[in-house]
Design a protein around this motif. Structure first.
Motif, PDB file in Angstrom:
ATOM      1  N   LYS A 369     -38.954 -43.291  10.494  1.00  0.00           N
ATOM      2  CA  LYS A 369     -38.420 -44.590  10.108  1.00  0.00           C
ATOM      3  C   LYS A 369     -37.363 -44.479   9.014  1.00  0.00           C
ATOM      4  CE  LYS A 369     -42.516 -47.269  11.419  1.00  0.00           C
ATOM      5  NZ  LYS A 369     -43.538 -48.244  10.962  1.00  0.00           N
ATOM      6  N   GLU A 370     -37.471 -43.471   8.176  1.00  0.00           N
ATOM      7  CA  GLU A 370     -36.482 -43.220   7.124  1.00  0.00           C
ATOM      8  C   GLU A 370     -36.246 -41.725   7.031  1.00  0.00           C
ATOM      9  OE1 GLU A 370     -34.668 -45.272   5.498  1.00  0.00           O
ATOM     10  OE2 GLU A 370     -35.622 -47.141   6.168  1.00  0.00           O
ATOM     11  N   HIS A 371     -35.005 -41.354   6.701  1.00  0.00           N
ATOM     12  CA  HIS A 371     -34.666 -39.937   6.569  1.00  0.00           C
ATOM     13  C   HIS A 371     -33.453 -39.812   5.668  1.00  0.00           C
ATOM     14  CE1 HIS A 371     -33.651 -35.783   7.716  1.00  0.00           C
ATOM     15  NE2 HIS A 371     -34.905 -35.688   8.142  1.00  0.00           N
ATOM     16  N   LYS A 372     -33.340 -38.687   4.980  1.00  0.00           N
ATOM     17  CA  LYS A 372     -32.224 -38.472   4.053  1.00  0.00           C
ATOM     18  C   LYS A 372     -30.876 -38.426   4.768  1.00  0.00           C
ATOM     19  CE  LYS A 372     -32.822 -33.427   4.171  1.00  0.00           C
ATOM     20  NZ  LYS A 372     -33.078 -32.204   3.355  1.00  0.00           N
ATOM     21  N   LEU A 373     -30.878 -38.166   6.085  1.00  0.00           N
ATOM     22  CA  LEU A 373     -29.624 -38.104   6.837  1.00  0.00           C
ATOM     23  C   LEU A 373     -29.197 -39.475   7.372  1.00  0.00           C
ATOM     24  CD1 LEU A 373     -30.129 -34.807   8.900  1.00  0.00           C
ATOM     25  CD2 LEU A 373     -28.696 -35.141   6.876  1.00  0.00           C
ATOM     26  N   PHE A 374     -30.037 -40.483   7.227  1.00  0.00           N
ATOM     27  CA  PHE A 374     -29.690 -41.805   7.738  1.00  0.00           C
ATOM     28  C   PHE A 374     -28.404 -42.363   7.140  1.00  0.00           C
ATOM     29  CE2 PHE A 374     -33.804 -43.685   9.728  1.00  0.00           C
ATOM     30  CZ  PHE A 374     -33.820 -42.630  10.634  1.00  0.00           C
ATOM     31  N   GLU A 379     -22.811 -44.155   8.025  1.00  0.00           N
ATOM     32  CA  GLU A 379     -21.388 -44.074   7.700  1.00  0.00           C
ATOM     33  C   GLU A 379     -20.562 -43.723   8.934  1.00  0.00           C
ATOM     34  OE1 GLU A 379     -18.414 -41.530   4.719  1.00  0.00           O
ATOM     35  OE2 GLU A 379     -20.593 -41.359   4.547  1.00  0.00           O
ATOM     36  N   ILE A 380     -21.087 -42.831   9.774  1.00  0.00           N
ATOM     37  CA  ILE A 380     -20.356 -42.445  10.994  1.00  0.00           C
ATOM     38  C   ILE A 380     -20.286 -43.629  11.953  1.00  0.00           C
ATOM     39  CG2 ILE A 380     -20.374 -40.910  12.989  1.00  0.00           C
ATOM     40  CD1 ILE A 380     -21.770 -38.835  11.249  1.00  0.00           C
ATOM     41  N   PHE A 381     -21.363 -44.375  12.073  1.00  0.00           N
ATOM     42  CA  PHE A 381     -21.331 -45.561  12.937  1.00  0.00           C
ATOM     43  C   PHE A 381     -20.323 -46.582  12.430  1.00  0.00           C
ATOM     44  CE2 PHE A 381     -25.552 -44.360  14.781  1.00  0.00           C
ATOM     45  CZ  PHE A 381     -25.211 -44.512  16.112  1.00  0.00           C
ATOM     46  N   SER A 383     -17.687 -46.024  10.899  1.00  0.00           N
ATOM     47  CA  SER A 383     -16.319 -45.549  11.127  1.00  0.00           C
ATOM     48  C   SER A 383     -15.840 -45.820  12.548  1.00  0.00           C
ATOM     49  CB  SER A 383     -16.235 -44.046  10.828  1.00  0.00           C
ATOM     50  OG  SER A 383     -16.951 -43.306  11.801  1.00  0.00           O
ATOM     51  N   GLY A 384     -16.736 -46.310  13.404  1.00  0.00           N
ATOM     52  CA  GLY A 384     -16.361 -46.661  14.766  1.00  0.00           C
ATOM     53  C   GLY A 384     -16.898 -45.729  15.828  1.00  0.00           C
ATOM     54  N   ALA A 385     -17.545 -44.644  15.447  1.00  0.00           N
ATOM     55  CA  ALA A 385     -18.109 -43.718  16.434  1.00  0.00           C
ATOM     56  C   ALA A 385     -19.338 -44.350  17.089  1.00  0.00           C
ATOM     57  CB  ALA A 385     -18.492 -42.408  15.759  1.00  0.00           C
ATOM     58  N   THR A 386     -19.564 -44.024  18.322  1.00  0.00           N
ATOM     59  CA  THR A 386     -20.730 -44.558  19.023  1.00  0.00           C
ATOM     60  C   THR A 386     -21.047 -43.687  20.225  1.00  0.00           C
ATOM     61  OG1 THR A 386     -21.701 -46.560  19.984  1.00  0.00           O
ATOM     62  CG2 THR A 386     -19.421 -46.083  20.549  1.00  0.00           C
ATOM     63  N   GLN A 415     -19.728 -37.417  15.621  1.00  0.00           N
ATOM     64  CA  GLN A 415     -18.441 -37.043  15.049  1.00  0.00           C
ATOM     65  C   GLN A 415     -17.461 -36.619  16.136  1.00  0.00           C
ATOM     66  OE1 GLN A 415     -19.745 -34.066  12.254  1.00  0.00           O
ATOM     67  NE2 GLN A 415     -19.821 -35.514  10.538  1.00  0.00           N
ATOM     68  N   SER A 416     -17.946 -35.847  17.088  1.00  0.00           N
ATOM     69  CA  SER A 416     -17.087 -35.420  18.187  1.00  0.00           C
ATOM     70  C   SER A 416     -16.637 -36.605  19.031  1.00  0.00           C
ATOM     71  CB  SER A 416     -17.842 -34.416  19.056  1.00  0.00           C
ATOM     72  OG  SER A 416     -17.086 -34.056  20.185  1.00  0.00           O
TER      73      SER A 416
END
Length: 494
Positions: A369-374, A379-381, A383-386, A415-416
């Motif tokens: 439910k929570e993680h340090k990478l969230f 931030e990537i989402f 930026s428009g990535a999906t 990211q890719s």
């Protein structure tokens, strides 16, 4: 002396009767005697025959036939039949008995003897057959027991259905296949999706659930309004966004069978209507990828035939409590007549994944439910990535033993895709602008993340100098007429 003989006879008589009874039950003689007794009884009394056909005169399923089938195959006397079929049940240890073709089974009700025949009439051409159950009852007993007996069948079959309820997925056969069991063949519907596992906006999910629950309670309301008790859904969005899983969740929520219509195996509009007539109440009728079938002309069904299928006379007369579900990748190229209310009552868009959907996937697939990478993922989402939920779910499933590794693989993929999406997005804008004869074609953007030398990069593009000259003229024009520049800017944004 005679007293002793009498006592001896009294002792031997029960022993002899017991021995005869034991021998009869250990051999086939008891069945022969019963058969003779029934034969004599049948010749003495007049019988009446009642037929329960599988299909009615309109070619639709006879619901009472299904009830009789359940009832007859639940009778204890089924084990006495000469031929009985054995099938496995839901569990591997369950064995289900079924009466074989043209076999007779006996029943008793209120002291009356009744018999059923599982009658099957086969035809030579293509193996097509007519199925029915033939009820034989003494005419003297008919008036006394027929109505309560039929009610007894309803009660018992309802109880069996509740205990054995198994959803089915029906798939249509082609008209030239001449299947023995009609145009539909079925398999158990075991899709595991539920609304709880579907990745969807919480408010939208609650609205959809409420709409479905209200529908199944609204029979009187629909009939009062003079409308068929049905509802049509459109699920549209890119591939991998969960449309098929949502159909499975709908079926499991409503406890409805699913009829999956393959339009490529439908010969014409009349054939499509016949398929609809042979569907049952309390069912989901599904046509997937409708836009592709229409645009690529993969079906011989006409637009008029599809419109009548969705909201025509046949649709209103083929049974109550049905939901039609159509899926599309996009509805932009679909005729608006197909999307109007009545033909499509509810439109549900299935978009690519956003951060909220990602968190639901992480909880479902990884139990996180929570993680340090969230924050990095968010931030990537932003930026428009999906990506599609299916693609993200697959990455999480492959790396489910390590949530951190799973999230890192998702970050790398996002990211890719973000880089490719930006390039593809700019390419799309270029094509849109190029289609307008009044505007020049701007140079392509530099690769994402690379340092460019400005003029050097522009000069390396063929025709870049001519493009800059044209843009210079536009800028000069904008200084003289600001309003015209605003208009051109809007066209570019479009």
């Amino acid at each position: 002396m005679w007293v002793v003989n009498i006592l001896l006879l009294l002792f031997l008589a029960p022993c002899l009767l017991f021995l005869v009874r034991f021998i009869l039950y250990r051999t086939a003689l008891i069945f022969v005697l019963r058969k003779w007794a029934n034969w004599i009884d049948d010749r003495i009394h007049v019988h009446q025959y009642l037929k329960v056909a599988e299909l009615n005169e309109n070619g639709q399923d006879n619901q009472f036939y299904r009830r009789v089938f359940l009832y007859v195959n639940s009778l204890p006397s089924l084990e006495d039949s000469n031929f009985t079929n054995l099938f496995s049940g839901k569990k591997s240890t369950d064995i289900i008995l079924s009466l074989d073709d043209n076999q007779v089974i006996q029943d008793e009700f209120l002291g009356a003897r009744i018999s059923w025949v599982n009658k099957v009439e086969r035809f030579d051409h293509g193996g097509v057959c007519n199925r029915s159950f033939l009820l034989r009852i003494k005419k003297k007993d008919k008036r006394r027991i027929l109505r309560p007996y039929l009610q007894h069948i309803h009660t018992v079959s309802d109880d069996i259905e509740q205990r054995r309820r198994e959803l089915k997925l029906f798939i249509n056969n082609g008209p030239s296949e001449n299947p023995i069991n009609g145009r539909w063949r079925s398999v158990p519907f075991t899709h595991p999706s539920t609304l709880d596992t579907i990745v969807m906006d919480a408010d939208l999910k609650n609205k959809v659930k409420s709409d479905l629950e209200n529908f199944i309670k609204s029979q009187n309301y629909y009939h009062k309004m003079g409308r068929a008790w049905k509802r049509n859904y459109l699920l549209y969005g890119p591939s991998g966004t969960g449309k098929s899983s949502f159909i499975g969740a709908m079926a499991n929520l409503l406890d409805y069978d699913v009829y999956d219509i393959d339009l490529s195996r439908v010969s014409d509009d009349s054939d499509l209507k016949l398929l609809l007539l042979q569907t049952t109440s309390r069912s989901l009728i599904v046509i997937e990828d409708l836009d592709r079938l229409i645009n690529e002309k993969l079906t011989t069904t006409t637009l008029s035939g599809l419109l009548n299928f969705m909201d025509g006379i046949v649709n209103s007369c083929c049974g109550d409590e049905k939901i039609m579900v159509f899926t599309m990748n996009s509805k932009e190229l679909i005729d608006p007549a197909m999307l109007r209310p009545g033909r499509i009552d509810v439109h549900i868009h299935f978009p690519y994944c956003d951060f909220n959907s990602f968190k639901c996937l992480a909880n479902n697939y990884l139990g996180v439910k929570e993680h340090k990478l969230f924050p990095q993922v968010e931030e990537i989402f932003h930026s428009g990535a999906t990506m599609s939920p299916a693609a993200i779910g697959e990455l999480m499933m492959v790396n489910r033993s390590s949530p951190s590794r799973a999230l890192k693989s998702v970050i790398t993929a996002l990211q890719s895709n973000g880089k490719e999406g930006k390039i593809a997005g700019k390419g799309k804008r270029l094509s849109d602008i190029a289609s307008s004869p009044s505007l020049p074609l701007p140079p392509p953007a530099p690769p994402q993340g690379e340092e460019t030398g400005g003029a050097n990069w522009k000069d390396s593009v063929p025709g870049a100098k001519e493009v800059r000259k044209l843009y210079g003229l536009l800028r000069l024009k904008s200084c003289k007429s600001p309003s015209s520049f605003d208009h051109d800017s809007e066209m570019i944004e479009r």
